[in-house]
Structures are given as C-alpha cells and as structure tokens.
Design a protein around this motif. Structure first.
Motif, PDB file in Angstrom:
ATOM      1  N   ARG A 160       0.829  -1.205   0.000  1.00  0.00           N
ATOM      2  CA  ARG A 160       0.000   0.000   0.000  1.00  0.00           C
ATOM      3  C   ARG A 160       0.867   1.261   0.000  1.00  0.00           C
ATOM      4  O   ARG A 160       0.610   2.218  -0.733  1.00  0.00           O
ATOM      5  CB  ARG A 160      -0.940   0.010   1.209  1.00  0.00           C
ATOM      6  CG  ARG A 160      -2.049  -1.019   1.131  1.00  0.00           C
ATOM      7  CD  ARG A 160      -3.176  -0.675   2.107  1.00  0.00           C
ATOM      8  NE  ARG A 160      -2.735  -0.634   3.498  1.00  0.00           N
ATOM      9  CZ  ARG A 160      -2.727  -1.689   4.307  1.00  0.00           C
ATOM     10  NH1 ARG A 160      -3.126  -2.875   3.870  1.00  0.00           N
ATOM     11  NH2 ARG A 160      -2.324  -1.567   5.556  1.00  0.00           N
ATOM     12  N   GLN A 161       1.883   1.244   0.823  1.00  0.00           N
ATOM     13  CA  GLN A 161       2.763   2.420   0.907  1.00  0.00           C
ATOM     14  C   GLN A 161       3.488   2.646  -0.420  1.00  0.00           C
ATOM     15  O   GLN A 161       3.628   3.783  -0.881  1.00  0.00           O
ATOM     16  CB  GLN A 161       3.767   2.242   2.047  1.00  0.00           C
ATOM     17  CG  GLN A 161       4.678   3.451   2.249  1.00  0.00           C
ATOM     18  CD  GLN A 161       5.634   3.246   3.417  1.00  0.00           C
ATOM     19  OE1 GLN A 161       5.617   2.216   4.086  1.00  0.00           O
ATOM     20  NE2 GLN A 161       6.479   4.240   3.661  1.00  0.00           N
ATOM     21  N   PHE A 162       3.928   1.576  -1.054  1.00  0.00           N
ATOM     22  CA  PHE A 162       4.659   1.700  -2.309  1.00  0.00           C
ATOM     23  C   PHE A 162       3.768   2.282  -3.413  1.00  0.00           C
ATOM     24  O   PHE A 162       4.208   3.100  -4.222  1.00  0.00           O
ATOM     25  CB  PHE A 162       5.207   0.336  -2.737  1.00  0.00           C
ATOM     26  CG  PHE A 162       6.278   0.404  -3.791  1.00  0.00           C
ATOM     27  CD1 PHE A 162       7.600   0.650  -3.449  1.00  0.00           C
ATOM     28  CD2 PHE A 162       5.969   0.232  -5.139  1.00  0.00           C
ATOM     29  CE1 PHE A 162       8.587   0.724  -4.416  1.00  0.00           C
ATOM     30  CE2 PHE A 162       6.957   0.292  -6.110  1.00  0.00           C
ATOM     31  CZ  PHE A 162       8.269   0.537  -5.743  1.00  0.00           C
ATOM     32  N   LEU A 163       2.497   1.879  -3.436  1.00  0.00           N
ATOM     33  CA  LEU A 163       1.594   2.351  -4.487  1.00  0.00           C
ATOM     34  C   LEU A 163       1.227   3.818  -4.333  1.00  0.00           C
ATOM     35  O   LEU A 163       0.707   4.434  -5.279  1.00  0.00           O
ATOM     36  CB  LEU A 163       0.327   1.501  -4.517  1.00  0.00           C
ATOM     37  CG  LEU A 163       0.487   0.059  -5.008  1.00  0.00           C
ATOM     38  CD1 LEU A 163      -0.878  -0.576  -5.234  1.00  0.00           C
ATOM     39  CD2 LEU A 163       1.296  -0.014  -6.290  1.00  0.00           C
ATOM     40  N   SER A 164       1.498   4.392  -3.190  1.00  0.00           N
ATOM     41  CA  SER A 164       1.234   5.822  -3.025  1.00  0.00           C
ATOM     42  C   SER A 164       2.097   6.641  -3.984  1.00  0.00           C
ATOM     43  O   SER A 164       1.734   7.779  -4.334  1.00  0.00           O
ATOM     44  CB  SER A 164       1.489   6.253  -1.577  1.00  0.00           C
ATOM     45  OG  SER A 164       2.870   6.144  -1.243  1.00  0.00           O
ATOM     46  N   ARG A 165       3.221   6.079  -4.435  1.00  0.00           N
ATOM     47  CA  ARG A 165       4.082   6.763  -5.411  1.00  0.00           C
ATOM     48  C   ARG A 165       3.339   7.016  -6.720  1.00  0.00           C
ATOM     49  O   ARG A 165       3.703   7.914  -7.488  1.00  0.00           O
ATOM     50  CB  ARG A 165       5.336   5.939  -5.708  1.00  0.00           C
ATOM     51  CG  ARG A 165       6.247   5.705  -4.509  1.00  0.00           C
ATOM     52  CD  ARG A 165       7.386   4.776  -4.904  1.00  0.00           C
ATOM     53  NE  ARG A 165       8.297   4.516  -3.802  1.00  0.00           N
ATOM     54  CZ  ARG A 165       9.348   5.284  -3.491  1.00  0.00           C
ATOM     55  NH1 ARG A 165       9.613   6.357  -4.217  1.00  0.00           N
ATOM     56  NH2 ARG A 165      10.127   4.978  -2.476  1.00  0.00           N
ATOM     57  N   PHE A 166       2.330   6.182  -7.008  1.00  0.00           N
ATOM     58  CA  PHE A 166       1.618   6.269  -8.280  1.00  0.00           C
ATOM     59  C   PHE A 166       0.267   6.980  -8.136  1.00  0.00           C
ATOM     60  O   PHE A 166      -0.582   6.899  -9.034  1.00  0.00           O
ATOM     61  CB  PHE A 166       1.408   4.864  -8.851  1.00  0.00           C
ATOM     62  CG  PHE A 166       2.685   4.085  -9.012  1.00  0.00           C
ATOM     63  CD1 PHE A 166       3.547   4.362 -10.059  1.00  0.00           C
ATOM     64  CD2 PHE A 166       3.040   3.103  -8.098  1.00  0.00           C
ATOM     65  CE1 PHE A 166       4.738   3.659 -10.208  1.00  0.00           C
ATOM     66  CE2 PHE A 166       4.226   2.387  -8.232  1.00  0.00           C
ATOM     67  CZ  PHE A 166       5.080   2.672  -9.291  1.00  0.00           C
ATOM     68  N   GLY A 167       0.065   7.661  -7.017  1.00  0.00           N
ATOM     69  CA  GLY A 167      -1.137   8.466  -6.843  1.00  0.00           C
ATOM     70  C   GLY A 167      -2.292   7.751  -6.183  1.00  0.00           C
ATOM     71  O   GLY A 167      -3.437   8.216  -6.271  1.00  0.00           O
TER      72      GLY A 167
END
Length: 506
Positions: A160-167
């Motif tokens: 979840r934290q990693f996908l925050s990079r993609f908005g």
C-alpha cells in the motif's frame, strides 16, 4: 497530471482463443499487434477502447503452448473492467450462452460484480460502474475502462505504501482486502500471507502499468527509486516506461500516455498491421512468418485441431495449395524453420511440428545417449507416432497429399530419414538439411520400396557429423528413392546456400 492504471499485461498460450474472448466476446478492439520489445519473436497483442486509450488497455504476450504459471502472492491476480450497471444481467446471459465460466453476480465494495474466466483461466471481473467512454466501442455495453486490479501480497502494508508513489490512497477495507483509489480507478490489495507464491507462465497476469504524466515523471521516479531493482527507461515506441518490483515482488510498470497507438496507424486502421520493434527491422519479414497467425471475429481462419503433436500453421497471403511440413533441429520449436521454408517456397502453406522427446527441457524428435548414439526404440516409437500424426493432420486440415513435402533440419531431418526407412511410402518428397543415418541396424529394404520418393540432402563440408550422411544416402538410394546430394561450404549451421539450392530443387 493523470493517475491510475495505464494497462495490464498477461500471458496467453492460445492466441486464437484469446482473440475470440477479448475482441469477440467482450467486444474490445484489437488496437495493436507487435513483436515483443524484449523478444521480437513473441507476439504482443493490445486490446482497448476504440483508440486504445490509457486506462482501457489489456495486453497479452503470446507463449503458444508455454508452461502454465500459477497465481499466488507477489502477483497481479485479477483484472476488472467497468460495464454499465444495468448491463450485468445481459453479460450474465451472454456468458452462460457462450459457456464461459462465470460466478455471480455478487456485491463487492458496493458494486455489482461478475467473475469470468478467460480461455487461459485468468480471472476477469465485470463491474457495474458508470464511466464515460473516451472512445466508445460499437457495442454500447462493451467494457469502457479498466476498473481495478487485485494484487496478492504477503506485505500488504508495504505494498500500500509503495503504491502511493503512483497516486493511490487508502479508501476502504473488507476482510483481507484493502482498497486504494486514484482519481480514475482502484487497486485492491489482498493479504495473501501464508498463500503459496505465484509462478510466472501462461494463464497469469505478468504486471500492471500505472500512468505517468510525462517522460520527466518517469525519469524522476527512476531517480527516486535508485538503489532498488528499478530498470532503465525503455522506449516502447508507443510509450516510455520503466519497471520495478514492489516490496512483495509484484512487477509494476510506469508508462507515459504519449505518443500512443496512432503513431504508426490511423484511428480507422488500428490493429490491422503486424509491426516489429524498430531494432529488429532488418529481420521483419522473418519475424512476421515466425509469429503465430490468428483471425479477428468474422475473418476466415485456420481451425486448429488438438492433435498428438504441438504444431502451428503459417498461411501466406496468396497460397498455391502446396504444404511443407517442418521438423526442427535439437532445441528448436515448431516455428524455427518457417522463415527459411518461406524463402524457399513463398506461396506454400507451412505446418511446423514440435518434437515430443525432450532432453533437459530441450525439444528433440527422439532420445540420444550421446551426440552420435541414438535410442533406437525411441526412434521407432516416434517415427510411428509421427506417421500417425501426418495421417491425422491431412484429414483434419484437408491437406492435398499430392502437394505435400517435408523439410527437416539436423535431428528433425534424421527422423525424416528414419521414417522413410521404417515406413516406406509415407513420405514422397523431402529436403534433409544436415541429416545422418540415425538407425543402427536398418532392415534392408526391397529395391523399389521407396520408388517415386524424391529426396534432397544438403550436407555441410565442415559439418563434424557429415561422415554419417553417406550411410543414409545409400540406404535411401538402395530402396529406390531419387536422391540429390549437395555439399555446401558450411558447417552444421544453415545458410543462404540452403535456400538457393532448395528453391531450385523444389
């Protein structure tokens, strides 16, 4: 700045069934067909809305008869397409009529969902959600957009934290599923702790790509991910992108919207031409022969039969009614000899066949004990099976026996030579490239057993196995075959000389 899913890529082992499902049943448009940028011999198909808009795209790499994968953690597990909410009942009826595996309808996060299985077993969800169509498809209830992907992970918090990079940002949770939202779509993170890991292969989704606002955004993300397994920026012609794995090992891509699929085709002609990557332009003709053919819904097609050998057809634009059956060498496959055979006989239909005997995962036609000692029982068994396959194939595909010829290389040519001795009159015309006598104690055939058979043997002057070729030539001549033999200034490899002599002879 756009956010959301750009495309999802899967792997299929049955190209025609894949086209029939996505372009036929679902009604998506095939907007591009290319050779793979990592492997130009691998067909890559792109489906989407009428213009192939980012956010509508599902793509498939074609690994015909490749090993099946396994869905597990560290993978994209499901894709979901948005359809008009009022159409769910119609889609259920369509799926049942077409005998497509379907579950539901069910409610997930307040939306009505049908779960389908495509021909490879990939889970495709149809979700009732109103999305305005950017480029509408002819069918008014055809999927308009990718609604979501489901990711299986053993590290849900880190994913979840990693996908925050993609908005993406957290929205809701239900059981083991946590939903993230962007401005346009959603990603469902399923906690798969304790589940078995995914295995790459056919029938699985390889990766999901997220939308990048610009090339600068792609390059900025690469710098931000320095020290990870992030790749260089790749020019995929229709978009620029990079790849990276999240902490759970899920493969993600970050891709630009531009320049898009109308770069080399007009909107009206999207998906009509087979393109090859620019760096492989010098072998474009060969690649177009190697890659599997298919028909769009409504087009004439070659009906593929489920026979005892893996095989593939290539039909030229203007076939002359002849067919050449191709037998590859050690480590080859059913498409290896198609470019060479096409140069020899441009108007012939080609039927490439894959040997069934494997050696440490390498395709062969019969087992061997060492480089020049062969398993005689296996030769006899596979020769008999091959003769039965040809009889089966000629009936299944209505091939003209009077216009049938064979071309084999190395191990494949050796099997053809053995077949002619073990089953006289089964082969009437054959080109044997670098063939040797594979039978240790062949039965002496009656003079005339191979009467009417014509054989071209092309041997290499520097071929270390050439010393074993004369024994095969004597055996075939002695049984009445008409044998033409040429020694070429080559080794065991193939060259332009094989094409030139083969053209004149055939």
């Amino acid at each position: 700045m756009p956010t959301g899913i750009h495309h999802v890529t899967g792997i299929t082992r049955r190209v025609q069934a894949n086209v029939d499902f996505y372009a036929g049943f679902l009604g998506l448009r095939l907007v591009k067909r290319t050779g793979g940028f990592e492997d130009a011999e691998q067909l890559h198909l792109f489906y989407g809305d009428a213009l192939g808009s980012p956010g509508s795209l599902i793509t498939f790499l074609v690994w015909e008869d490749g090993a099946p994968g396994r869905v597990g953690h560290g993978q994209v597990a499901e894709i979901a397409l948005a359809v008009p909410p009022e159409s769910i009942g119609e889609w259920l009826t369509r799926a049942m009529t077409a005998r497509i595996p379907v579950e539901g309808p069910a409610r997930e996060f307040g939306e009505t969902v049908l779960r389908l299985k495509d021909p490879d077993g990939v889970t495709v969800k149809l979700v009732g959600h109103n999305f305005p169509a950017i480029a509408p498809l002819p069918d008014p209830i055809a999927p308009t957009k990718l609604r979501s992907v489901t990711l299986f992970t053993e590290k849900p918090d880190e994913t979840r934290q990693f996908l925050s990079r993609f908005g993406y940002r957290s929205d809701a949770a239900a059981g083991t599923v946590h939903r993230l939202v962007s401005d346009t779509d959603v990603v469902d993170i399923r906690d798969a702790t304790g589940f078995f890991p995914g295995i790459p292969g056919t029938g699985v989704l390889d990766h999901v790509a997220f939308r990048a606002g610009s090339t600068d955004d792609v390059r900025s993300l690469r710098l931000a991910l320095k020290g990870t397994d992030v790749t260089n920026v790749h020019d995929r012609k229709y978009f620029l992108s990079l790849y990276v794995r999240d902490p759970a090992g899920i493969l993600l891509e970050y891709a630009t919207d531009a320049p898009g699929f109308t770069l080399d085709e007009t909107p009206e002609d999207l998906g009509q031409t087979l393109f090859v990557p620019p760096h492989d332009a010098d072998r474009a003709d060969d690649l177009r022969v190697i890659m599997p053919q298919f028909a769009l819904p409504g087009e004439e097609r070659i009906p593929m039969r489920d026979l005892h050998f893996v095989h593939r057809f290539y039909r030229p634009e203007n076939p002359d009614g002849s067919t050449i059956i191709l037998l590859h060498g050690t480590g080859g496959n059913e498409s290896d000899l198609m470019p060479l055979a096409h140069r020899i006989a441009p108007r012939a239909t080609l039927l490439g066949v894959r040997g069934r005997s494997t050696e440490e995962g390498i395709n062969r036609w019969f087992r061997r004990f060492d480089a020049v000692t062969y398993d005689q029982q296996d030769i006899a068994a596979e020769a008999e099976a091959f003769v039965a396959f040809i009889a089966e194939a000629t009936r299944a595909y209505d091939l003209d026996l009077s216009r049938l010829s064979y071309l084999g290389y190395s191990n494949g040519a050796n099997l053809l030579g053995a077949v002619m001795q073990l089953h006289p009159q089964s082969i009437g015309k054959a080109i044997l490239l670098r063939a040797v006598q594979a039978l240790e104690n062949p039965a002496e055939l009656d003079r005339g057993a191979l009467s009417g058979a014509k054989v071209l043997m092309l041997n290499g002057a520097r071929d270390p196995f050439a010393r074993m070729a004369p024994a095969l030539e004597r055996a075939l001549r002695g049984a009445g075959a008409e044998v033409d033999t040429f020694e070429l200034p080559l080794g065991h490899e193939l060259g332009a000389e094989d094409v030139a002599v083969g053209q004149d002879w055939l």
